[in-house]
Design a protein around this motif. Structure first.
Motif, short mmCIF file in Angstrom:
data_model
loop_
_atom_site.label_atom_id
_atom_site.label_comp_id
_atom_site.label_asym_id
_atom_site.label_seq_id
_atom_site.Cartn_x
_atom_site.Cartn_y
_atom_site.Cartn_z
N UNK A 1 0.85 -1.19 0.00
CA UNK A 1 0.00 0.00 0.00
C UNK A 1 0.88 1.24 0.00
N UNK A 2 0.26 2.39 -0.25
CA UNK A 2 1.01 3.65 -0.21
C UNK A 2 1.65 3.87 1.16
N UNK A 3 0.91 3.54 2.22
CA UNK A 3 1.46 3.71 3.57
C UNK A 3 2.69 2.84 3.77
N UNK A 4 2.60 1.60 3.33
CA UNK A 4 3.74 0.68 3.50
C UNK A 4 4.94 1.15 2.67
N UNK A 5 4.68 1.64 1.47
CA UNK A 5 5.77 2.14 0.64
C UNK A 5 6.43 3.34 1.31
#
Length: 954
Positions: free
Chosen positions: A914-918
């Motif tokens: 996800x964007x958060x994980x990236x």
């Protein structure tokens, strides 16, 4: 798709290997009026390609009229054309001539005018009918008329098609599919055809798939990306690359676990034993039954001979006179039952057609044909020993089968084809009624050959049967049991059982010091299982005594091959003395195999203890020795060691792809796959791909130490602990590190402890356990003592730095870190050196020193290695210092290419992050990641993350 009259639509979710042909068809279809001839043999994929053409967006909205010719004995004239026209609805008023169609197309009666008076001349009547069909087609505007299997068309339909092609309606695209080998005289339309002026024409010949095409088709059919090249090559050989046959066989074996990952030998066994699918069998039988008796006997002879054969050999096996055999062979070729495979040699198109034909031969006839084949082949030079053995076996000649089968196995073993030798000997041992002396002789050969090869799946059960079925002499059970133990060492879950079998074998081999010594050498190996080092040392000492007494050069090399590496693994300098004492020349291929083992085993020890340059040198010499004498198992372990050494020394370019390919190639060999999984886990962790890393670490068997390769398991615990700490899961990191420490202490080989102890000390410090970190550092210093393991010296200095930094003594920490960095660089271990340099920089930052440029340089170092996560962390540290990156003015823009950061984002996106994980992995803001994601999707011309993932997998 049609084969032999049986129809089946292919189920591959994608079109494979036909892109150029599809473009050619589409180009012709868009230039109406046009005539497109699509030819190809049965099962090659004509229907699938035609279906794909009609689904093209460029042809959307065009009516499609389809019909298929049938292999009927009394065809209805023009029937296939009228079948295609029965559902059309004219778009305009039709001329009176079309009224003649009413008797043929009652479905269109409401749209047709009154028919004109019937002419008295049949030729005039036919001409009116043809004109009516052309006008009806012309009323439809742009459209496609697809006629399949033109080779079965009646003469009337061929004449009507020729008429249409001489002056086709303006909007017509006529697509005809056929098999040239089954058309009368090889002319699909019954006479020569010349395109009419202004009519586009294309002739597209569809050929079987090549090996890569077969591999892609299997991957598409099963949704399995990692289809082994060996499996694809064997399947291509067996199916001749015909998509229908490939699909049928894949469906037949689809439930066999790991089938498409099989190595060459396993794939051959699997495909040799798979049952011919029903559709394929029925199609072959249908063709055979349509042959006259003599032609059928020629086909049966070809089925029994198994490989393309000369006409005189076919005639002799079929017991036909030369002239009669010639006529029969010509007819079998004309009917496409047999094909010419090379000049003057004839056989079946593919192995499964041959197999289906073979099964139609009654048992007594089959046996007699094999008997004739064996008699004829005995007198032909050079003799094909494998074929002779097979013919004798199937003819019921047990003595001949044993004689030629054993000779073939000996020949295969001599030339290094151990897979063939293993298969032949296993087959011979399965024969009932063998004499005890034959069982003993074959069993010893089988055990020896199997240990040098890669086969596992069927070999271990065969050896187990030999040890329990009462056929083997007691005096040889120790030798066979030793072979079983050596093979079990390679299997997941087999290490404990292997140790038991080898210990029993050693006790039974008191009169065979060479074999007993090899067994003792395996028991001495410290890297196998959870057995404590003190037990291994006992066996090492016994092997040392044998080495001192040995006068036979072969025996000495065998013993040194195990014990030198065992000593080096535990940091014992006596291992170097053993290497220096090893012979440099050999007198046989067997001696060379063991010398290769000595070099490759020692290289592995050097990699684990920090002698990285020596590891490289020994790998080069060992792999050359192994390749020259045919030692595939030694090569397999050496290739895994080479991957591990590349990880340690920073040669990461393409390393994940190489490791993944080797796992596919050697998936049944635990010593190889576990080490490769470790490297893949470490690489994924360095990139911040946590799920991938966790999955790879699970493949090391770290949670089953009794059935694991201990240095791999210890390093995996270190990797998992470091990964958890990177995610701020400190307590979990401590727990994981302590599992590894428990194994390390139980085993007692502290020479392997560098990475694990560093990870544990780091986790302790991060969770406020400074006292435990110091205690572990002191314990490590005591245990490594004067061990010859350079990596432990570097790790010890790093641990001192970690403890000092945690206490806030940054000056002491910097000094220790610099010492550790210098030692890691000397190994060389550039990734470890960069990690320690980063630690030192953070200590300097805490002392308010200017380290912005240091962080920038470290980011470049990590980027060069491929350590995405570490590079991002250093760039974040650089930004946190308040430093400003140099202006990019004057540097080229990336345009439509991905920038380095966008490549990182694209990789993580494709992996499902996800964007958060990236943002967490790359130390970026959510807003910045969103911008990168939008740019990635735009530049790669994809609309979604899932489409990007599909693009990556393709």
């Amino acid at each position: 798709m049609v084969i032999g009259g049986c129809r089946r639509r292919t189920s591959s979710p994608v079109l494979v290997g036909r892109e150029a042909e599809l473009r050619e068809l589409l180009d012709g279809a868009l230039r109406s009026p046009s005539v497109i001839m699509l030819e190809g043999e049965a099962g090659v994929g004509k229907t699938r390609l035609a279906t794909e053409l009609l689904a093209c967006a460029e042809l959307a909205g065009r009516p499609v009229l389809t019909a298929t010719c049938q292999p009927l004995r009394e065809p209805f004239p023009y029937g296939v054309i009228f079948d295609a026209l029965k559902d059309v609805r004219p778009a305009r008023e039709l001329s009176p001539v079309t009224g003649v169609l009413a008797p043929y197309l009652p479905e269109l009666a409401a749209f047709l005018p009154q028919p004109p008076p019937r002419p008295s001349d049949p030729r005039t009547e036919r001409h009116q009918l043809f004109r009516a069909v052309r006008e009806l087609l012309g009323s439809l505007g742009p459209h496609v008329l697809l006629i399949e299997d033109l080779h079965w068309a009646d003469d009337g339909s061929r004449r009507l098609l020729r008429f249409l092609m001489t002056e086709p309606p303006a909007g017509l695209t006529l697509l005809l599919t056929y098999r040239r080998e089954e058309t009368p005289g090889g002319i699909p339309l019954g006479s020569a055809y010349r395109p009419a002026p202004g009519t586009a024409h294309a002739l597209v010949t569809l050929r079987p798939l090549d090996r890569d095409g077969v591999q892609a088709l299997v991957s598409a059919l099963l949704g399995e990306a990692n289809v082994s090249a060996e499996f694809a090559a064997r399947l291509h050989e067996r199916t001749a690359g015909i998509p229908f046959v490939v699909e049928e066989i894949v469906h037949a074996i689809g439930g066999v676990e790991g089938a498409v990952h099989a190595d060459g030998a396993t794939a051959r066994r699997l495909l040799d034993t798979v049952e011919v699918p029903a559709l394929l069998r029925e199609a072959t039988v249908e063709r055979l039954m349509a042959l006259p008796p003599a032609a059928r006997r020629i086909a049966e002879a070809a089925a029994v001979l198994g490989t393309p054969s000369t006409s005189d050999l076919l005639a002799a096996v079929a017991a036909l006179t030369p002239e009669r055999a010639r006529r029969a062979l010509v007819l079998a070729l004309e009917r496409n039952v047999l094909v010419e495979s090379g000049e003057g040699r004839y056989g079946f198109r593919h192995a499964f057609a041959r197999q289906a034909a073979y099964l139609t031969i009654p048992g007594p006839d089959r046996q007699e044909l094999h008997r004739r084949a064996a008699r004829l082949l005995r007198d032909r030079l050079p003799q094909s020993l494998v074929r002779l053995a097979e013919h004798c076996r199937k003819a019921g000649d047990r003595a001949g089968a044993l004689k030629y089968g054993e000779a073939a196995a000996d020949q295969a073993s001599t030339v290094g084809d151990l897979a063939t030798a293993t298969d032949l000997l296993r087959t011979l041992l399965d024969e009932p009624g063998l004499q005890p002396s034959d069982v003993d002789r074959l069993a010893v050969k089988f055990s020896s050959v199997a240990c040098n090869g890669l086969a596992q799946t069927e070999v271990v059960p065969a050896l187990e049967r030999l040890l329990t079925d009462g056929r083997l002499s007691g005096r040889l059970s120790g030798e066979v049991r030793l072979g079983l133990g050596l093979l079990l060492v390679r299997q997941a879950g087999g290490l404990e059982a292997a140790r038991t079998e080898i210990e029993i074998a050693v006790n039974d081999l008191s009169d065979r010091p060479d074999l007993a010594g090899r067994g003792m050498g395996v028991l001495a190996q410290p890297w196998v299982g959870a057995t404590p080092l003190r037990e291994h040392r006992r066996w090492m000492d016994r092997v040392d005594e044998l080495i001192e007494r040995a006068t036979d050069r072969r025996l000495k090399i065998i013993l040194l091959a195990n014990n030198a590496a065992s000593r080096l693994h535990i940091g014992d300098t006596r291992g170097w003395d053993m290497l220096d004492r090893a012979p440099t020349t050999v007198g046989s291929a067997d001696e060379q195999r063991h010398l290769a083992r000595l070099h490759c085993n020692s290289a592995d020890a050097c990699a684990w203890t920090g002698h990285h340059r020596r590891a490289r040198s020994l790998l080069r010499s060992g792999m050359q020795l192994a390749a020259d004498c045919g030692a595939p198992y030694v090569v397999s372990t050496a290739r895994a060691t080479a991957v591990h050494t590349d990880w340690l020394t920073g040669n990461w370019d393409g390393l994940a792809e190489r490791a993944g390919a080797l796992i596919d190639e050697y998936r049944d060999l635990l010593p190889v796959t576990s080490e490769l999984c470790l490297v893949l886990g470490l690489l994924a962790a360095a990139r911040g791909e946590w799920d991938e890393a966790a999955a790879r670490f699970a493949g090391t068997a770290a949670d089953q130490p009794e059935n694991a390769f201990t240095p791999v398991a210890i390093a995996a615990h270190a990797g998992m602990s470091g990964m958890l700490l990177a995610q701020d899961l400190g307590e979990a990191a401590v727990t994981q590190a302590e599992k590894g420490l428990e194994l390390l202490r139980a085993k007692g080989v502290w020479a392997w402890g560098a990475d694990l102890v560093m990870a544990a000390v780091d986790a302790y410090c991060a969770t406020g356990r400074d006292a435990e970190a110091q205690a572990l550092t002191d314990e490590f210093e005591r245990e490594v003592g004067d061990l010859d393991a350079p990596s432990t010296r570097a790790a010890l200095a790093a641990n001192r730095g970690l403890v000092a930094a945690s206490r806030g003594d940054h000056a002491e920490a910097i000094e220790a870190f610099e010492q550790a960095r210098t030692r890691f660089e000397a190994l060389p271990a550039p990734y470890h050196a960069a990690l320690i340099a980063e630690r030192a920089a953070r200590c300097r930052l805490a002392r308010n020193e200017d380290v912005a440029e240091t962080f920038a340089a470290l980011a470049e170092t990590f980027d060069h290695l491929g350590a995405t996560r570490d590079a991002a962390r250093c760039r974040h540290a650089f930004r946190s210092t308040g430093a400003v990156a140099p202006s990019r003015r004057g540097r080229r823009g990336y345009g439509d290419e991905l920038s380095p950061r966008e490549r990182d984002v694209a990789r993580l996106l494709a992996a499902g992050h996800t964007n958060r994980e990236i943002a967490e992995v790359l130390f970026l803001s959510r807003r910045t990641v969103e911008q990168h994601v939008a740019s990635v999707l735009r530049k790669l011309k994809v609309r979604s993350r899932s489409e990007l993932a599909g693009l990556r997998s393709a």
